[in-house]
Each structure stands twice: as structure tokens, then as C-alpha cells.
Design a protein around this motif. Structure first.
Motif, mmCIF file in Angstrom:
data_model
loop_
_atom_site.group_PDB
_atom_site.id
_atom_site.type_symbol
_atom_site.label_atom_id
_atom_site.label_comp_id
_atom_site.label_asym_id
_atom_site.label_seq_id
_atom_site.Cartn_x
_atom_site.Cartn_y
_atom_site.Cartn_z
ATOM 1 N N UNK A 1 -5.529 -63.353 11.086
ATOM 2 C CA UNK A 1 -5.100 -62.165 10.343
ATOM 3 C C UNK A 1 -4.428 -62.588 9.037
ATOM 4 N N UNK A 2 -3.620 -63.633 9.121
ATOM 5 C CA UNK A 2 -2.936 -64.104 7.914
ATOM 6 C C UNK A 2 -3.940 -64.785 6.975
ATOM 7 N N UNK A 3 -4.832 -65.615 7.562
ATOM 8 C CA UNK A 3 -5.837 -66.314 6.744
ATOM 9 C C UNK A 3 -6.692 -65.316 5.968
ATOM 10 N N UNK A 4 -6.931 -64.166 6.585
ATOM 11 C CA UNK A 4 -7.800 -63.162 5.976
ATOM 12 C C UNK A 4 -7.215 -62.592 4.678
ATOM 13 N N UNK A 5 -5.878 -62.638 4.585
ATOM 14 C CA UNK A 5 -5.235 -62.133 3.369
ATOM 15 C C UNK A 5 -5.616 -62.969 2.151
ATOM 16 N N UNK B 1 -5.163 -51.560 16.608
ATOM 17 C CA UNK B 1 -6.572 -51.937 16.713
ATOM 18 C C UNK B 1 -7.458 -50.980 15.915
ATOM 19 N N UNK B 2 -7.103 -49.690 15.874
ATOM 20 C CA UNK B 2 -7.940 -48.730 15.158
ATOM 21 C C UNK B 2 -7.836 -48.923 13.644
ATOM 22 N N UNK B 3 -6.580 -48.963 13.148
ATOM 23 C CA UNK B 3 -6.380 -49.031 11.694
ATOM 24 C C UNK B 3 -6.773 -50.392 11.128
ATOM 25 N N UNK B 4 -6.308 -51.466 11.781
ATOM 26 C CA UNK B 4 -6.669 -52.778 11.232
ATOM 27 C C UNK B 4 -8.166 -53.005 11.398
ATOM 28 N N UNK B 5 -8.745 -52.450 12.469
ATOM 29 C CA UNK B 5 -10.200 -52.546 12.640
ATOM 30 C C UNK B 5 -10.924 -51.912 11.467
ATOM 31 N N UNK B 6 -10.477 -50.694 11.082
ATOM 32 C CA UNK B 6 -11.091 -50.015 9.943
ATOM 33 C C UNK B 6 -10.889 -50.820 8.661
ATOM 34 N N UNK B 7 -9.690 -51.389 8.500
ATOM 35 C CA UNK B 7 -9.390 -52.185 7.311
ATOM 36 C C UNK B 7 -10.279 -53.418 7.212
ATOM 37 N N UNK B 8 -10.401 -54.155 8.340
ATOM 38 C CA UNK B 8 -11.267 -55.336 8.329
ATOM 39 C C UNK B 8 -12.725 -54.948 8.119
ATOM 40 N N UNK B 9 -13.134 -53.811 8.723
ATOM 41 C CA UNK B 9 -14.501 -53.329 8.525
ATOM 42 C C UNK B 9 -14.770 -53.047 7.061
ATOM 43 N N UNK B 10 -13.814 -52.362 6.418
ATOM 44 C CA UNK B 10 -13.955 -52.054 4.994
ATOM 45 C C UNK B 10 -14.048 -53.346 4.177
ATOM 46 N N UNK B 11 -13.188 -54.315 4.536
ATOM 47 C CA UNK B 11 -13.195 -55.593 3.815
ATOM 48 C C UNK B 11 -14.552 -56.295 3.955
ATOM 49 N N UNK B 12 -15.134 -56.192 5.154
ATOM 50 C CA UNK B 12 -16.440 -56.821 5.388
ATOM 51 C C UNK B 12 -17.493 -56.216 4.458
ATOM 52 N N UNK B 13 -17.527 -54.871 4.383
ATOM 53 C CA UNK B 13 -18.511 -54.224 3.505
ATOM 54 C C UNK B 13 -18.235 -54.546 2.038
ATOM 55 N N UNK C 1 2.283 -52.223 12.914
ATOM 56 C CA UNK C 1 2.374 -51.444 14.147
ATOM 57 C C UNK C 1 2.365 -52.372 15.358
ATOM 58 N N UNK C 2 1.556 -53.452 15.279
ATOM 59 C CA UNK C 2 1.501 -54.372 16.410
ATOM 60 C C UNK C 2 2.803 -55.156 16.539
ATOM 61 N N UNK C 3 3.457 -55.434 15.412
ATOM 62 C CA UNK C 3 4.762 -56.106 15.471
ATOM 63 C C UNK C 3 5.795 -55.196 16.127
ATOM 64 N N UNK C 4 5.599 -53.870 15.955
ATOM 65 C CA UNK C 4 6.583 -52.922 16.462
ATOM 66 C C UNK C 4 6.668 -52.956 17.979
ATOM 67 N N UNK D 1 -4.589 -50.621 5.173
ATOM 68 C CA UNK D 1 -4.952 -50.335 6.569
ATOM 69 C C UNK D 1 -4.652 -51.537 7.461
ATOM 70 N N UNK D 2 -5.057 -52.728 6.993
ATOM 71 C CA UNK D 2 -4.832 -53.943 7.791
ATOM 72 C C UNK D 2 -3.332 -54.150 8.007
ATOM 73 N N UNK D 3 -2.566 -54.021 6.929
ATOM 74 C CA UNK D 3 -1.129 -54.300 7.021
ATOM 75 C C UNK D 3 -0.420 -53.274 7.889
ATOM 76 N N UNK D 4 -0.818 -51.985 7.766
ATOM 77 C CA UNK D 4 -0.210 -50.962 8.613
ATOM 78 C C UNK D 4 -0.468 -51.290 10.086
#
Lengths: 284, 316
Positions: B87-91, B11-23, B57-60, B50-53
Motif C-alpha cells: 500500500x505504501x509502495x503504491x504511493x 476494502x470498498x474505498x481503497x479497492x475503488x481507489x486502486x481500481x481507478x489507479x489501475x485504469x 479507516x483500516x487504521x481506525x 479514496x486509497x488514503x481514506x
């Protein structure tokens, strides 16, 4: 499909009588034994006889001590009635003195300090089962024909979200198989025509030595489980969460104090004086 | 709730990744000044990493990760399934933006790819938060403040990352406005966090009496546990967290996420140009550390109602 059926033809479930459960764990053990085999087995354990055992069980029996919470009993007695979803009338309690309130609510007949309550906890096969709707894969489902909630162990990805969504802790994760497991209401017994008809009941029900567990259809108003639920104020666990569980629990009956009962029978006021004298003479 | 490292990292890393993508979805096509060459592709790659990591991690934490594809099927009823689909659509817009930034496809497409990435990334973060906010069994999470918290932290950490990437390319004079935006978004996010903690401390949770079908006037105490050792339920949901430690960890999260991060931003404006980017990287690290601790507390402090059956000595 993890959407819930709007209604189910039958509502199969358990009625558990907390008045007579003695906390012997026979339900838990026979459940483990049947479900370790059966069509859904095994129920794996890790380090079963070691220092830190961990295993899947569908029944867990808690043992509690009950006391009347005097602070709450006094302060909340007025306010509580407003948020009651079902009308529960307070039960007058006779022959009681001291600081305990003069009325005690039904279902909370705690007139003695330290009354014990044995509480078997298992899947309640809720009508509004959030464990099913949160499932991302469709592995969890509620059967439209009888309301039993099951997991397809071949589809489960072991995300554990269903266990988070269950308020009753009914689902237990199988560490070795990587999938979530739960009570099947012995679906492989109750329809099993290779078993004698009287054995087509959940293993926990057959094992209970006190008859504290009843299996039946709550959708049928004339079934034994429905009748007893009506007669003895059968209750939902945590009804405020809105899961509409199928399984019901019968609260312990109000306890009579032995001393009061003995005194009451020893002096039969209604008898004429001669017979009372005779009664006293004979009771010596 | 047991604070699983994989879910916190996700949630932290993908959150940061999606946030970055938004900006980036706004900056790359619509920024009034031309962005430095190389900024867009590197930043998009960082967001995707970031999103992929986070997703890996969530798959793990799945029991059967090889069946993860099945999680895409129940989007009509399950928030977790919706999260997977989005998440996949966002790619799609993210990768197309990357191609456009390399001029492999016409850069004019960025005018719609950017907004599409913004919408899908925002939705993904929202849907992730709804996995938690839809659980009535965890009263701490069952409130609209949770999506606000997740979106707030995603935007704040994404913004600071966007500014850090910018600091690699442009002199500090051009960073005033971006830095100001990052400070404001971070402050807002932590204000939501403070409000969440305030609400958490006042929360009413079901009492043990209700859990065993008795009236609220009955005090229930456990005299014998149902099992001598731990079970899955006690390990996963009855997380024993010393509540007296919570205030200290909240301060740690808050100071790391705001004060230490802000000090680094201020330092970045004073140090020599060679160290500007390094100071901004430190600001990002402090902020992410703060969010990480707050996310750990998000789980550790959340009491699952099944605890009512186990922790019945205290007056819950």
C-alpha cells in the motif's frame, strides 16, 4: 519473527480428560486469577459487575448434551472411514437393542440419550499455529525451545487478525490495553524457581479438583501425557484444519449401562449349580 | 464474522481507489486520443483520496494505531504485513504520476510509471484479498474466488470512476466506448459475486462433533454456555446473522450495483450535457453502495469455525 520454528525441542502442552471433567470452571477461575497478576497481567474487564460485563479469559468451559445422531450414524458409517486420518476402529457395543446401530465408533460411545460432556477450551499451542504467521508485527511468536505460543504485548497493534486465524477461539482481545491476549501456558509459573517444585505447573492444572488436566511434554514419548494419549486415543480438535495442536483431548470412555452390569454380576453362569444356589440364597 | 464498518469501508474505498489507479496507469500514458487537460491530475488525486481514506479507516480499527509502523516488518510470513508494505509502495508511482501530469517531472516518465502503478495496485488488491483468503478458519473465504472477487470489484468500480471523471471533461459522444467498458467490467465483477454466493450456499463446514474431538455420528447440543454474557470471541466471530435475511440483502446489493447503476449510465447519454456528469456520479454511487452491501454480506455471511462451539443446536 512470525515464521514458525520447524520443530521445537519440547512440546509443552495440556492433556484434557473429557471423561472426568465435571465442568466446575475451577480451571477458568484460577487461570483468570493467576494471569490477572503474574508477569503478563492484568487481564482487564469492562463493566465487571455491571449489566454488560466483558472481560479477557483464557479458559472457557462449555457444557454439552450428546446424542447419537441416528441419521448420520446409519448413513455415513461407511463413507466416514475413508476420510479418517487416523485408523479408529468401531467398538462393538453389547447388550443393546432397538434402532441404534449395533456398533458405535470409539470416541462416540453415546449409548444413552443426553449424556453430558464438559469441554474446557483454551489455547492448544499448535505446531502449525496460523495465529503466529498472520501476525504483521512479530508480536506473536512460537518458542523454539518448548513450543509455547506467546504475544509480546509491547509490540501488538491490536489488529485482531490472529484471533480470526485461530479455529479454537483461544485469543481474546483486551479492550482496555488495545492488545491481543492469550494463554501463556503459565510460562511465568512452570519455570519459576521461586515457586515450590510441585507448584511449577499451569494454574488450571493445579486447580482442577478431578485431575482432568495434565501438563507435560508431548515430544517425550515416555512422558505421562504422551503415554495416556497413546493408551486412550488422545485426539486433536478439528484435525481437518491441519493446525496440529499440541494439546490433546481424551474422549469419554464407553459408558456401561448400570442395569446390564448388575444383571451380569448377579448371575455368574460359570459357577457350579450348588454354588449358584448358595449365591442366590445369600444375595436375597 | 462481525462486519466492522471500518474494514468494509477500507476494502470498498481503497479497492475503488486502486481500481481507478489501475485504469489511469493505462489511460494516461497509452490512450490513443489525447486526454482533456486537467483530467489526469484530478483523477489521480481522486484515486489517492479514496486509497488514503480506506487506509485511514483500516487504521481506525487497530487497538494501538500508534504502533502501526510495526506492521511493515513481517512481510515474509504475513499477508497483512505485505498489504501494508505494498500500500505504501503504491504511493510512489501514484505521486510521481501526479507530478508528471503537472509537468513537474518529465511526462515521458509516465510510460513506465503507469505500468508500475498498475502492477503495484493490482498486487495490493490481491494481497488485501489474501488476508481473508488465507484463513482456513473461515471456509467461506478460503478459496481462490475471493481474490477474483476483490480484483473484479476494484477494476469495476475504478473503471466507472474513470468514466465519471471523463464525463466532466468530454461530451457524451466520446463516452460510448468507456461506458461500454465500465458496463462490461461491472457485469463481470457481479458474475464473480453471483458465483461466490452460489459456492457459499453449498459450503461444508466442520461439525460441532469434530470441534470437541468426537466422531461425526455424535450430535452435540449446548446446555450451558461457558459465559453468561458475550465474550470477545462471540462478539467478533460468532456474528448472529439472520440467514433468512441474506437473500433480500443479496438482491439489494445486486440491483443497486448493476441495475440502478446501469440505468444512470443510460440516463447520462440522454440527459442534457449539463447533467451527464451528475448522472455518471449517481451511477458510481449506486455501484459503490451495491459493493458496500456485498462486502457487508462477505463478513456477515462468513461463518468462523469457532462458531461450532457456540451454535451447536443447529446441524452444522
Amino acid at each position: 519473527m512470525t515464521t514458525l520454528p520447524t520443530s521445537t525441542a519440547k512440546q509443552l502442552g495440556l492433556l484434557i480428560d473429557l471423561d472426568i471433567c465435571v465442568g466446575c470452571h475451577a480451571c477458568a477461575v484460577s487461570c483468570k486469577e493467576w494471569n490477572d497478576g503474574g508477569q503478563f497481567g492484568p487481564l482487564t474487564d469492562t463493566d465487571a459487575r455491571g449489566a454488560d460485563p466483558l472481560g479477557v479469559w483464557f479458559n472457557r468451559v462449555h457444557s454439552y448434551t450428546l446424542d447419537l445422531d441416528r441419521e448420520l450414524g446409519m448413513a455415513d458409517s461407511g463413507a466416514r472411514d475413508t476420510d479418517r486420518d487416523r485408523g479408529r476402529r468401531p467398538l462393538p457395543l453389547s447388550n443393546h437393542e432397538g434402532s441404534v446401530p449395533s456398533v458405535l465408533p470409539l470416541g462416540g460411545p453415546i449409548d444413552a440419550e443426553g449424556m453430558s460432556l464438559h469441554f474446557p477450551r483454551s489455547c492448544l499451542h499448535c505446531a502449525n499455529a496460523a495465529c503466529v504467521t498472520v501476525c504483521p508485527t512479530g508480536a506473536s511468536y512460537k518458542r523454539a525451545e518448548d513450543g509455547i505460543v506467546l504475544v509480546d504485548y509491547d509490540k501488538c497493534i491490536g489488529c485482531k487478525l490472529c484471533s480470526w486465524a485461530c479455529p479454537y477461539g483461544a485469543r481474546e482481545y483486551d479492550q482496555q490495553q488495545g492488545v491481543m491476549k492469550k494463554c501463556t501456558l503459565c510460562v511465568d509459573r512452570i519455570y519459576n524457581e521461586t515457586l515450590a517444585e510441585e507448584d511449577r505447573q499451569p494454574a488450571c492444572v493445579l486447580a482442577c479438583p478431578t485431575g482432568a488436566r495434565l501438563f507435560g511434554d508431548f515430544a517425550d514419548p515416555d512422558s505421562e501425557v504422551s503415554r495416556k494419549t497413546r493408551e486412550r486415543d488422545g485426539r486433536d480438535l478439528m484435525p481437518e484444519l491441519g493446525y496440529a495442536p499440541t494439546n490433546k483431548y481424551l474422549p469419554p470412555r464407553p459408558r456401561q449401562r448400570c442395569a446390564d452390569a448388575a444383571t451380569a454380576s448377579a448371575v455368574p453362569e460359570a459357577l457350579p449349580p450348588v454354588l449358584r444356589w448358595l449365591d442366590r440364597l445369600l444375595s436375597r | 464474522m462481525h462486519p466492522a464498518l471500518s474494514v468494509i469501508a477500507f476494502t470498498t474505498l481503497s479497492g475503488a481507489g486502486y481500481g481507478l489507479l489501475i485504469w489511469l496507469g493505462w489511460l494516461i500514458p497509452f490512450h490513443r486520443l489525447p486526454l482533456p487537460a486537467g483530467y489526469a491530475p484530478i483523477s489521480i488525486v481522486l484515486a489517492l483520496v479514496l486509497i488514503s481514506t480506506g487506509l485511514l479507516a483500516s487504521l481506525a480499527h487497530l487497538g494501538r494505531p500508534e504502533r502501526a509502523w510495526r506492521a511493515l516488518s513481517q512481510w515474509r510470513s504475513s499477508w497483512l504485513s505485505r498489504e501494508g508494505v505494498l500500500a505504501i509502495a503504491c504511493y510512489v508511482p501514484a505521486v510521481l504520476m501526479l507530478l508528471a501530469s503537472f509537468n513537474w517531472i518529465d511526462a515521458a516518465h509516465l510510460r513506465w510509471l503507469g505500468p508500475l502503478a498498475i502492477v503495484l495496485a493490482l498486487l495490493t488488491v490481491f494481497v488485501t484479498s489474501m488476508i481473508y483468503a488465507s484463513l482456513r478458519t473461515i471456509p467461506a473465504w478460503y478459496q481462490p474466488l475471493v481474490p477474483a472477487l476483490y480484483i473484479g470489484f476494484a477494476l469495476a468500480s475504478g473503471c466507472l470512476l474513470a468514466v465519471f471523471m471523463l464525463s466532466i471533461f468530454v461530451p457524451v459522444e466520446r463516452l460510448r466506448m468507456p461506458m461500454f467498458t465500465a458496463v462490461i467490467s461491472n457485469t463481470l465483477a457481479w458474475l464473480i459475486q453471483l458465483f461466490y454466493w452460489h459456492r457459499l450456499d453449498q459450503l461444508q463446514v466442520p461439525r460441532a462433533a469434530s470441534a470437541v474431538a468426537l466422531d461425526a455420528t455424535v450430535r452435540v447440543r449446548s446446555f450451558e454456555k461457558p459465559h453468561s454474557e458475550d465474550s470477545f470471541v462471540t462478539r467478533e466471530m460468532v456474528f448472529r446473522f439472520a440467514r433468512e435475511r441474506a437473500p433480500r440483502l443479496r438482491w439489494l446489493a445486486l440491483i443497486s450495483g448493476t441495475l440502478l447503476s446501469f440505468i444512470c449510465i443510460v440516463l447520462a447519454t440522454f440527459v442534457s450535457a449539463r447533467f451527464t456528469a451528475a448522472a455518471m456520479l449517481l451511477a458510481c454511487i449506486w455501484q459503490l453502495l451495491g459493493i458496500f452491501v456485498s462486502r457487508w454480506l462477505f463478513f456477515a455471511e462468513a461463518r468462523h469455525v469457532v462458531s461450532s462451539y457456540y451454535e451447536v443446536d443447529a446441524r452444522h
